[in-house]
Design a protein around this motif. Structure first.
Motif, mmCIF file in Angstrom:
data_model
loop_
_atom_site.group_PDB
_atom_site.id
_atom_site.type_symbol
_atom_site.label_atom_id
_atom_site.label_comp_id
_atom_site.label_asym_id
_atom_site.label_seq_id
_atom_site.Cartn_x
_atom_site.Cartn_y
_atom_site.Cartn_z
ATOM 1 N N ALA A 88 28.463 -18.080 -27.119
ATOM 2 C CA ALA A 88 27.261 -17.801 -26.162
ATOM 3 C C ALA A 88 26.067 -18.894 -25.972
ATOM 4 C CB ALA A 88 26.354 -16.505 -26.374
ATOM 5 N N ARG A 89 26.000 -19.644 -27.034
ATOM 6 C CA ARG A 89 24.727 -20.661 -26.934
ATOM 7 C C ARG A 89 25.426 -21.792 -26.272
ATOM 8 N NH1 ARG A 89 20.504 -21.190 -30.349
ATOM 9 N NH2 ARG A 89 19.949 -19.242 -31.955
ATOM 10 N N ARG A 90 26.816 -22.150 -26.498
ATOM 11 C CA ARG A 90 27.271 -23.248 -25.765
ATOM 12 C C ARG A 90 27.484 -22.962 -24.239
ATOM 13 N NH1 ARG A 90 29.099 -27.880 -29.217
ATOM 14 N NH2 ARG A 90 28.670 -27.146 -31.526
ATOM 15 N N SER A 91 27.804 -21.742 -23.833
ATOM 16 C CA SER A 91 28.023 -21.439 -22.431
ATOM 17 C C SER A 91 26.569 -22.024 -21.788
ATOM 18 C CB SER A 91 28.343 -19.880 -22.396
ATOM 19 O OG SER A 91 28.339 -19.926 -20.844
ATOM 20 N N VAL A 92 25.369 -21.412 -22.506
ATOM 21 C CA VAL A 92 24.170 -21.857 -21.819
ATOM 22 C C VAL A 92 23.853 -23.157 -21.779
ATOM 23 C CG1 VAL A 92 21.662 -21.269 -22.047
ATOM 24 C CG2 VAL A 92 23.209 -19.497 -22.476
ATOM 25 N N GLY A 93 24.317 -23.710 -22.924
ATOM 26 C CA GLY A 93 24.449 -25.340 -23.095
ATOM 27 C C GLY A 93 24.999 -26.197 -21.935
ATOM 28 N N ALA A 94 26.058 -25.396 -21.423
ATOM 29 C CA ALA A 94 26.939 -26.223 -20.375
ATOM 30 C C ALA A 94 26.153 -26.082 -19.266
ATOM 31 C CB ALA A 94 28.407 -25.516 -20.515
ATOM 32 N N THR A 95 25.533 -24.823 -18.792
ATOM 33 C CA THR A 95 24.900 -24.813 -17.416
ATOM 34 C C THR A 95 23.635 -25.681 -17.636
ATOM 35 O OG1 THR A 95 25.894 -22.706 -17.142
ATOM 36 C CG2 THR A 95 23.861 -23.239 -16.026
ATOM 37 N N ILE A 96 22.934 -25.780 -18.694
ATOM 38 C CA ILE A 96 21.893 -26.894 -18.836
ATOM 39 C C ILE A 96 22.293 -28.232 -18.840
ATOM 40 C CG2 ILE A 96 20.246 -27.776 -20.587
ATOM 41 C CD1 ILE A 96 19.906 -25.076 -22.029
ATOM 42 N N ALA A 97 23.254 -28.562 -19.306
ATOM 43 C CA ALA A 97 23.948 -30.051 -19.175
ATOM 44 C C ALA A 97 24.532 -30.201 -17.411
ATOM 45 C CB ALA A 97 25.082 -30.250 -19.923
ATOM 46 N N ALA A 98 25.173 -29.037 -17.049
ATOM 47 C CA ALA A 98 25.534 -29.270 -15.684
ATOM 48 C C ALA A 98 24.362 -29.445 -14.832
ATOM 49 C CB ALA A 98 26.219 -28.126 -15.271
ATOM 50 N N SER A 99 23.127 -28.801 -15.098
ATOM 51 C CA SER A 99 21.992 -28.792 -14.188
ATOM 52 C C SER A 99 21.402 -30.164 -14.465
ATOM 53 C CB SER A 99 20.912 -27.824 -14.502
ATOM 54 O OG SER A 99 21.476 -26.379 -14.328
ATOM 55 N N LEU A 107 26.136 -33.141 -7.980
ATOM 56 C CA LEU A 107 26.797 -31.928 -8.254
ATOM 57 C C LEU A 107 27.212 -32.169 -9.643
ATOM 58 C CD1 LEU A 107 28.254 -29.298 -6.782
ATOM 59 C CD2 LEU A 107 30.010 -30.904 -6.637
ATOM 60 N N ALA A 108 27.285 -30.803 -10.289
ATOM 61 C CA ALA A 108 28.142 -30.763 -11.689
ATOM 62 C C ALA A 108 28.484 -29.330 -12.053
ATOM 63 C CB ALA A 108 27.259 -31.516 -12.793
ATOM 64 N N ALA A 109 29.071 -29.090 -12.885
ATOM 65 C CA ALA A 109 29.450 -27.488 -13.357
ATOM 66 C C ALA A 109 29.908 -27.156 -14.638
ATOM 67 C CB ALA A 109 31.001 -27.430 -12.375
ATOM 68 N N ASN A 110 29.789 -26.114 -14.900
ATOM 69 C CA ASN A 110 30.210 -25.209 -15.999
ATOM 70 C C ASN A 110 31.444 -24.434 -15.820
ATOM 71 O OD1 ASN A 110 30.356 -24.004 -18.597
ATOM 72 N ND2 ASN A 110 28.484 -22.843 -18.292
ATOM 73 N N ILE A 111 32.411 -24.778 -16.772
ATOM 74 C CA ILE A 111 33.769 -24.104 -16.567
ATOM 75 C C ILE A 111 33.499 -22.541 -16.849
ATOM 76 C CG2 ILE A 111 36.002 -23.714 -17.699
ATOM 77 C CD1 ILE A 111 36.400 -26.669 -17.765
ATOM 78 N N ALA A 112 32.757 -22.216 -17.787
ATOM 79 C CA ALA A 112 32.231 -20.633 -17.941
ATOM 80 C C ALA A 112 30.899 -20.603 -17.139
ATOM 81 C CB ALA A 112 32.351 -20.393 -19.378
ATOM 82 N N GLY A 113 30.087 -19.622 -17.835
ATOM 83 C CA GLY A 113 28.649 -19.366 -17.418
ATOM 84 C C GLY A 113 28.648 -18.327 -16.366
ATOM 85 N N GLY A 114 27.654 -18.422 -15.912
ATOM 86 C CA GLY A 114 27.254 -17.159 -14.769
ATOM 87 C C GLY A 114 26.975 -15.729 -15.393
ATOM 88 N N THR A 115 26.378 -15.855 -16.549
ATOM 89 C CA THR A 115 26.250 -14.507 -17.255
ATOM 90 C C THR A 115 24.909 -13.746 -16.887
ATOM 91 O OG1 THR A 115 25.511 -16.106 -18.998
ATOM 92 C CG2 THR A 115 27.524 -15.290 -19.311
ATOM 93 N N HIS A 116 25.098 -13.419 -15.651
ATOM 94 C CA HIS A 116 23.898 -12.780 -14.803
ATOM 95 C C HIS A 116 23.475 -11.490 -15.270
ATOM 96 C CE1 HIS A 116 26.781 -11.342 -11.457
ATOM 97 N NE2 HIS A 116 26.983 -11.267 -12.829
ATOM 98 N N HIS A 117 24.202 -10.702 -16.121
ATOM 99 C CA HIS A 117 23.906 -9.499 -16.403
ATOM 100 C C HIS A 117 22.929 -9.479 -17.667
ATOM 101 C CE1 HIS A 117 26.396 -7.971 -13.418
ATOM 102 N NE2 HIS A 117 27.658 -8.257 -14.201
ATOM 103 N N LEU A 269 20.251 -30.982 -1.311
ATOM 104 C CA LEU A 269 20.040 -30.178 -2.476
ATOM 105 C C LEU A 269 21.088 -30.469 -3.514
ATOM 106 C CD1 LEU A 269 18.878 -26.904 -1.003
ATOM 107 C CD2 LEU A 269 17.528 -28.487 -1.688
ATOM 108 N N PRO A 270 20.626 -30.963 -4.742
ATOM 109 C CA PRO A 270 21.466 -30.822 -5.841
ATOM 110 C C PRO A 270 21.893 -29.790 -6.282
ATOM 111 C CG PRO A 270 19.355 -31.475 -6.735
ATOM 112 C CD PRO A 270 19.436 -31.470 -5.038
ATOM 113 N N LEU A 271 23.232 -29.483 -6.805
ATOM 114 C CA LEU A 271 23.816 -28.183 -7.189
ATOM 115 C C LEU A 271 24.668 -28.345 -8.583
ATOM 116 C CD1 LEU A 271 25.430 -25.812 -4.647
ATOM 117 C CD2 LEU A 271 26.608 -26.206 -6.453
ATOM 118 N N ALA A 272 24.163 -27.227 -9.258
ATOM 119 C CA ALA A 272 25.084 -27.142 -10.481
ATOM 120 C C ALA A 272 25.607 -25.657 -10.457
ATOM 121 C CB ALA A 272 24.145 -26.832 -11.762
ATOM 122 N N PHE A 273 27.113 -25.503 -10.731
ATOM 123 C CA PHE A 273 27.716 -24.157 -10.428
ATOM 124 C C PHE A 273 28.430 -23.935 -11.535
ATOM 125 C CE2 PHE A 273 30.931 -27.148 -9.048
ATOM 126 C CZ PHE A 273 32.224 -26.643 -9.414
#
Length: 309
Positions: A88-99, A107-117, A269-273
């Motif tokens: 869970a921590r690494r998944s957040v870390g991946a979106t931080i790094a992608a951002s 543009l950059a991305a996280n293979i996982a993430g999107g934990t919007h609930h 606009l820069p975009l992370a996904f």
């Protein structure tokens, strides 16, 4: 294009669990084999301080040491384990790094993430911490060190399930615009109010979906002036998804992705996904949807690389 991963941390799940954990490794393997333009990078874990930009200290500690209420874990849908907490921590870390990478390179991305609930004090729906919310708040904090005006962030959530946790977190924050395009009758059944919610009926297909997306992006542009975009590119609107209930084809989903990338490009606009949900009856179908997203992203990244300086 930099793409961050944490799939080496495998969540131990009981036999028959419906979460397709293996999709992350399958996706990483296909990206490595088929898209040499992508640079795969291991994500570092989000720190307590970074998580605390969104989540309560008590919840962070409980997830870390396993003292979390069993009812909360049932709502998340995973059994607790040290590997779960680390992932869970690494998944957040991946979106931080992608951002961070996207703000530098476009543009950059996280293979996982999107934990919007995930909410500040609890998770839900296979989501422990809210990666997009933490990344948005952290990018704003880092931006504030250089400039006085707050970074304006748009979160474009195209997972088939409403981003209820994200909507609640930013409900009273005018510097973050939340857009959610989702199934009207799908989970979560008690929805929060995003800045812009687009409810779609069961069976919505390509044409109706893309028309709704076009109108939503136009309304976002009229109401908000973003400087950075976080995009949740869920695979679960696909017609082969077990939990999706919409009817988008391969071509429809690729057109969706390209429309979001084009919309961001046209505005500079820069975009992370992040990949968000995907629960295909055939796991290969979910992975194919995600590979198609990355293929479209590579084309978009090339435009950023070749833009006039």
């Amino acid at each position: 294009m930099q793409v961050f991963y944490a799939n080496q941390f495998v969540l131990p799940l009981p036999p028959g669990h419906r979460f397709p954990m293996e999709k992350y490794q399958l996706l990483r393997d296909r990206l490595a084999a088929e898209l040499p333009q992508i640079r795969l990078m291991r994500a570092e874990p989000a720190s307590d301080g970074e998580l605390a930009l969104v989540h309560t200290p008590g919840y962070i500690q409980a997830i870390g040491d396993g003292s979390v209420d069993p009812k909360v874990m049932r709502e998340i849908g995973f059994p607790w384990s040290p590997a779960m907490a680390e992932r869970a921590r690494r998944s957040v870390g991946a979106t931080i790094a992608a951002s961070r990478a996207a703000l530098r390179e476009g543009l950059a991305a996280n293979i996982a993430g999107g934990t919007h609930h995930a909410y500040p004090d609890k998770g839900g729906g296979f989501c422990v911490f809210n990666d997009a919310a933490v990344a948005a708040r952290l990018m704003q904090a880092e931006h504030a060190r250089r400039r006085r005006t707050p970074l304006q962030v748009a979160i474009v959530d195209l997972d088939v399930h409403q981003g209820n946790g994200t909507a609640r977190i930013f409900r009273d924050d005018p510097s973050v615009f939340t857009l959610s395009l989702h199934g009207q009758k799908n989970f979560p059944f008690r929805k929060e109010a995003s800045d812009l919610d687009v409810d779609l009926p069961d069976g919505t297909g390509d044409d109706a979906y893309l028309h709704a997306l076009e109108r939503a992006l136009e309304e976002l542009s009229h109401r908000f002036d973003p400087e950075f975009v976080i995009y949740l590119a869920g695979a679960d609107p696909h017609e082969g998804d077990r939990l999706g209930r919409l009817k988008l084809s391969w071509d429809g989903l690729e057109a969706r992705d390209r429309r979001v990338f084009d919309w961001a490009w046209q505005r500079g606009l820069p975009l992370a996904f992040a990949m968000a949900g995907g629960y295909g009856t055939r796991i290969e179908d979910t992975v194919q949807v995600q590979v198609n997203t990355f293929s479209a992203a590579v084309d978009h990244a090339l435009r950023w690389h070749n833009r006039p300086r």
